[in-house]
Structures are given as C-alpha cells and as structure tokens.
Design an enzyme around this catalytic site. Structure first.
Site, PDB file in Angstrom:
ATOM      1  N   CYS A 381     -48.144 -32.596  41.194  1.00 15.88           N
ATOM      2  CA  CYS A 381     -47.800 -33.948  41.626  1.00 15.88           C
ATOM      3  C   CYS A 381     -48.661 -34.984  40.896  1.00 15.88           C
ATOM      4  CB  CYS A 381     -47.900 -34.043  43.150  1.00 15.88           C
ATOM      5  SG  CYS A 381     -46.830 -35.320  43.816  1.00 15.88           S
ATOM      6  N   HIS A 520     -44.652 -29.845  45.052  1.00 16.71           N
ATOM      7  CA  HIS A 520     -45.797 -29.111  45.606  1.00 16.71           C
ATOM      8  C   HIS A 520     -45.424 -27.642  45.838  1.00 16.71           C
ATOM      9  CE1 HIS A 520     -48.601 -32.419  46.468  1.00 16.71           C
ATOM     10  NE2 HIS A 520     -47.505 -33.146  46.583  1.00 16.71           N
ATOM     11  N   GLU A 522     -47.230 -25.159  46.260  1.00 20.98           N
ATOM     12  CA  GLU A 522     -48.131 -24.424  47.164  1.00 20.98           C
ATOM     13  C   GLU A 522     -47.529 -24.213  48.550  1.00 20.98           C
ATOM     14  OE1 GLU A 522     -48.587 -27.488  45.995  1.00 20.98           O
ATOM     15  OE2 GLU A 522     -49.763 -28.777  47.324  1.00 20.98           O
TER      16      GLU A 522
HETATM   17  N1  GLN Z   1     -49.808 -40.640  44.498  1.00 16.82           N
HETATM   18  C1  GLN Z   1     -48.764 -40.005  43.765  1.00 16.82           C
HETATM   19  C2  GLN Z   1     -47.392 -40.445  44.226  1.00 16.82           C
HETATM   20  O1  GLN Z   1     -47.237 -40.901  45.338  1.00 16.82           O
HETATM   21  C3  GLN Z   1     -48.878 -38.504  43.847  1.00 16.82           C
HETATM   22  C4  GLN Z   1     -48.686 -37.982  45.219  1.00 16.82           C
HETATM   23  C5  GLN Z   1     -49.082 -36.541  45.363  1.00 16.82           C
HETATM   24  O2  GLN Z   1     -49.823 -36.010  44.553  1.00 16.82           O
HETATM   25  N2  GLN Z   1     -48.637 -35.903  46.406  1.00 16.82           N
HETATM   26  O3  GLN Z   1     -46.448 -40.324  43.494  1.00 16.82           O
END
Ligand code: GLN
Length: 555
Positions: A381, A520, A522
């Site tokens: 992310c 994500h 994970e």
């Molecule tokens: N802050 C970034 C976004 O909102 C990444 C978010 C995250 O890593 N979950 O796109």
C-alpha cells in the site's frame, strides 16, 4: 441444530488473549465437525476502529466486505479460515449512531429512548442477526467486566441467556491469575472478585479460563471452582504458550472443547485431528535456518500495530522452513542516519501500509537501498506508493515527485502528482465518489477488489494465476502517467484493476524480487496457507541469505 451462543468475557486486566482463546475454541469445534462464526463486541464509542491510531489500538483489520475492524477478527479468520463480515464487529459507537438515527426518524414512536431496552435490544439483534445457521456463534466482549461502557453489552448477553435458555448459551470468563514473586504463589483472589462482579450483573459463568504464566496447582483450581460456583472440570488453565499455534492443542488438552460440548449436551460429530496444528508448531519452532527482514514503518510502539503482517511473515517462514526475524526500523531514523547502516545486514526489506508524511523520507531511502543493492523488497500500500515516488524521483529525475497526501508542494511535472487522491472508483457495480472534504471514517477504498495480472510477470509467478482478489484500504492511487517512462527502466505495472484504470502491482524486471502492491495481502494469509507474495518474498530472502553466506565462506 439451533445455533448455540458462547460469550467470552474478560476480567482482572485486558490483553488476556481472549481473542486467541475464542479463535482456538472455534477451531477446535470446527475440528469436531461443527460450523462456527466469531464476533467481537467492542464497548468503546468509536463507530469502528478505522479512525483509531494503531499505536493505541493495534492494527485495523479489513474484511472482504470492506469493514475496518478490530484485530481480533484477524485471529478469528486465521484460525478458522472463515471470512469475517461487517456484521461480525460492533462497537458501542455504531450501536449509538444507529439508535440516534432511528430516534431522529421517529422510529421509537414518541417513547423515551433508553439504554435498556433500546441499546440492549440493538446489541441482541447484532448478536443473533445475520447468521448462517452456524452451529456455534462465539462472541467476545472487549475490555473487562466492570468497565462503565461495557455494562449494556453484559446486560444484553445476560438477556440472550435468559431468552434462549441456558442449554443454548455458555458464558466463559477469562481471567488472570498473577504470580506474586515475594510469596511464591499464584493468586486467585482477583478471579474471585471478577466473577463476583460478573454475578452482580446477573451472569454466572459456566466456564473459567485461568491465564497464568506457570502451572496452576489443582487446589487453586478447586478453590476457584468452589468460590465461583463453577464445576471443577470447567476451570481450565490457559498457560502462556511459546507460540500462538500451540494454543488450540493446549486448550484441548485441558479439556476446553470437550467441556463446552458437555455443557450443550452435544456429541462430537467427528474425531478431532490436531496433526496440522502440530505440524505447524514443529515447523515454526524448529526451522531449518533463518532470514532477517527489515520492517521499515512508522507505528512501532506495540507489536500489535502490524499484527496480520508479522503473522503473514511467520506463515511464509513456516512454508519456507525458516525463522523470520523481523527488525523493526522506525523510518524516521533515516532522517538523521543513512539507510546503509541500518539495512546492511538484512536479507529483505518490507515497507508496510501507513498514513501521513512522517517517515516518508526514510521509507524512500529504504526503497533506494533495496532497488540499487538488489535486496528483496516488498511494498504494501503506502510501501507501493513510496516505491513509485522513489523511482520517479531517482530513475526519471523528477526530484519533486510526491503524493498529494503530503500536501504542498506538488509535483510540477506536467504528468502531475505521482500519487493522487482517488475520487472515484467502482465497488460491486456502484460508482463511489469522494472529495477531499469527505469524512475520514469508513470512506477509503475498502475491502476486496479484483485485479488482473500480466502474464509472465513476477506477480504471475508467485500467484500462479492471472485473476486474483485482494483487500484494500487506502485513499490515494498511483498515477499511470509515468508508466511508459518507468518501463524504460524495467519497471512494470504488472497488476491492475480489470477495467485497467487502477494500478495494483508494480515490479522491477531484472531485480531478484521487487514487488509492491496497492492492496493488503497480509489479511488473507493463513497459518495453513501462507500468502503467495509473502511466501515468495521469504523465499527470495532465503536465497539471498544463502548467497551471502557463500560469499562470506560460511559453510
Ligand atoms: N495513506 C495511503 C493511502 O491512503 C496508504 C494507505 C495504506 O497504506 N493503507 O492511500
């Protein structure tokens, strides 16, 4: 069979591992042929944990259907492989916001709206609603008995017991039995007080799980049984375990699942097999080698802030038969130190999800180091967003490349911001629209989305397929405008949304393992089935460690 309800409450202190106990029991019941569902009732007033700081509350776990939930739901999923839903985590905040919206609509027909029955009714509806006729619904109540905000929840579960009858409901109370070093004794008095508190609100526990750091003598268990009015066989020791994968078997050996079935007068539907858990414990505790992974992040205060992530690394270690040592590196240290010193001894680098500008320079430095030194890199992310910013800055020489998340100054390049606020996307056929002034809570791109993978890419190799779904939680998205120029440097956008508009995976050709993803992964890793990217990443780390050893002449 009618659904049975098991309520797991806590006493004495929090952080007793109620979630793990609940998840372990659910897994044992599954092993005996029953279907299960796990739920978490959190008495705090936030509507959901999505807006809470992970340093305070631990990781925010994201479900397939896009709920931002308590991290215990992660344990539930990992131990049972049953995907949690939005309806599996409720907070007092959500209950009250529903209640107040109903009140404004006039749904209470002029009545006085009260904690009992209106709040408690909503809690009961949640506990018994949206079920799939599972054999067991296990509900864990957050916090400890006696907390002011917990009271309506305890009252609601008391009523469920009264209404459904005690043969369909079981109350299991988890408490701490502390060891007093000076007296060389384990003390059960706090447990007795905690059960007294529970009984004062009308709940007589059927089982007590005693958490302790050492063997609890039989006479102490007897004492708990007598004073707490619980059959002796239902007082179960839950001792600290060297790994969480041992908990199901340990609790089974204490008779936990058997006593639960006895309470409901149910017979096991099949013989319990614990071989898979045993295999995992052995692999986890006696691996053949180790790898060192740097986790360059921002939320470092408790181990729970990246719970699913560290668990996914463990799963990948189990699959690759190595111990994964995680080196927590606060990205902010690179602002005064250079990456080299901190990262010289690791086999792989992972930059996880994150929010805000703090630490971004350090994360970018970590990407540069991994890219230039051909160290396996995995960005998740935010870790993908900083990877692309880094490459645009250093490979394309756009020195002011940045993300709109970091405010001004913006990238002056005509191609625009490298990472920009996402304002529109589609979820289940419905267009979602956001602006920068939209509320913070629950408005990100959340939950499971499909992704199409480019044939022949590293992503294709690790997944072994070209159509996947993964869970998202972010507000910003990478700008494709730099794609063609990055491609000249071997950078490939190897995964994108099926309509081609959203970049989901980026990798570098010719690098041993450089993969960064907008989602994500994970959240979908399981002890019995490591997530493919994590498995590939740890494998790459293992190969690097081997090569380094060879170079250093280590046999
Ligand atoms: N802050 C970034 C976004 O909102 C990444 C978010 C995250 O890593 N979950 O796109």
């Amino acid at each position: 069979m009618p659904t049975r309800y098991i309520f797991i409450t806590g006493g004495v202190v929090s952080s007793l591992g109620k979630g793990l106990s609940a998840a372990s029991l659910a897994s044992l019941l599954q092993g005996r042929g029953f279907s299960v569902r796990l739920r978490k009732l959190d008495p705090y007033l936030n509507v959901d944990p999505g807006t809470m700081n992970p340093n305070q509350h631990g990781e925010v776990f994201v479900t397939e259907d896009g709920a931002e939930t308590d991290l215990d739901l992660g344990h539930y999923e990992r131990f049972t492989n049953v995907n949690a839903k939005k309806s599996d985590n409720i907070t007092a905040g959500r209950i009250y916001s529903t209640l107040l919206a109903n009140e404004r609509k006039g749904s209470y027909l002029g009545g006085t709206v009260q904690v009992i029955p209106h709040v408690t009714n909503l809690i009961k509806e949640f506990v018994t609603g949206d079920n799939n006729k599972e054999d067991f619904v296990l509900c864990e109540i957050g916090g400890t008995v006696g907390d002011i905000e917990g009271l309506p929840f305890f009252e609601a579960i008391r009523q469920v017991g009264y209404e459904l009858g005690r043969d369909r409901v079981l109350y299991c109370h988890v408490t701490l039995v502390p060891y007093i070093a000076a007296a060389k004794e384990l003390k059960t008095k706090p447990t007795q007080h905690s059960v007294k508190e529970l009984r004062s609100i009308g709940i007589q526990p059927d089982m007590i799980l005693l958490r302790a750091d050492r063997e609890i003598p039989a006479n102490e268990k007897k004492k708990v049984a007598l004073f707490c009015n619980v059959p002796e066989a239902n007082v179960i020791s839950a001792l600290d375990a060297s790994s969480i994968y041992k908990v199901p078997k340990n609790l089974h050996l204490e008779g936990f699942d058997e006593r639960v079935l006895a309470h409901f007068k149910l017979k096991s539907k099949k013989e319990l097999e614990l071989k898979e858990w045993e295999r995992i414990v052995t692999r986890f505790e006696r691996p053949n080698g180790e790898v060192n992974v740097a986790l360059v992040g921002k939320y470092m205060s408790v181990g729970d802030t990246y719970k699913s992530l560290t668990e996914a690394l463990d799963h990948a270690g189990i699959e690759n038969n190595v111990r994964v040592n995680v080196h927590w590196i606060d990205a902010r240290v690179f602002e005064s130190d250079d990456a080299e010193k901190k990262l010289a001894h690791v086999d792989a680098i992972l930059v996880p999800g994150g929010f805000g500008e703090a630490g971004v320079r350090g994360k970018i430095a970590a990407v540069t180091y991994a890219r230039e030194n051909k160290i396996p890199y995995f960005g998740i992310c935010y870790g993908m967003q900083v990877a692309v910013i880094e490459m645009v800055r250093n490979l394309l020489k756009v020195k002011d490349a940045t993300s709109s998340e970091f405010g001004t100054p913006h990238t002056k390049d005509p191609r625009g911001q490298v990472v920009g606020l996402m304002t529109e996307w589609e979820k289940d056929g419905v267009k979602q629209k956001r602006t920068k002034d939209t509320d913070m809570g629950g408005t990100m791109r959340l939950g499971s989305f499909p992704c199409t993978i480019k044939s022949g890419s590293l992503a294709h190799k690790v997944y072994g397929e070209t159509h996947i779904t993964e869970r998202h939680r972010h507000r910003y998205e990478i700008n494709f405008a730099y794609e063609a120029d990055l491609a000249k440097h071997g950078v490939v956008f190897s995964g994108r949304s099926p309509d081609g508009t959203l970049p989901e995976i980026v990798e570098i050709k010719g690098h041993p393992f450089f993969i960064a993803v907008q989602f994500h992964p994970e959240f979908k890793s399981r002890p019995f089935a490591a997530h493919p990217i994590f498995a590939g990443f740890v494998k790459a780390a293992k190969e690097r460690a081997k090569a380094q050893d060879k170079e250093a002449g280590v046999a």
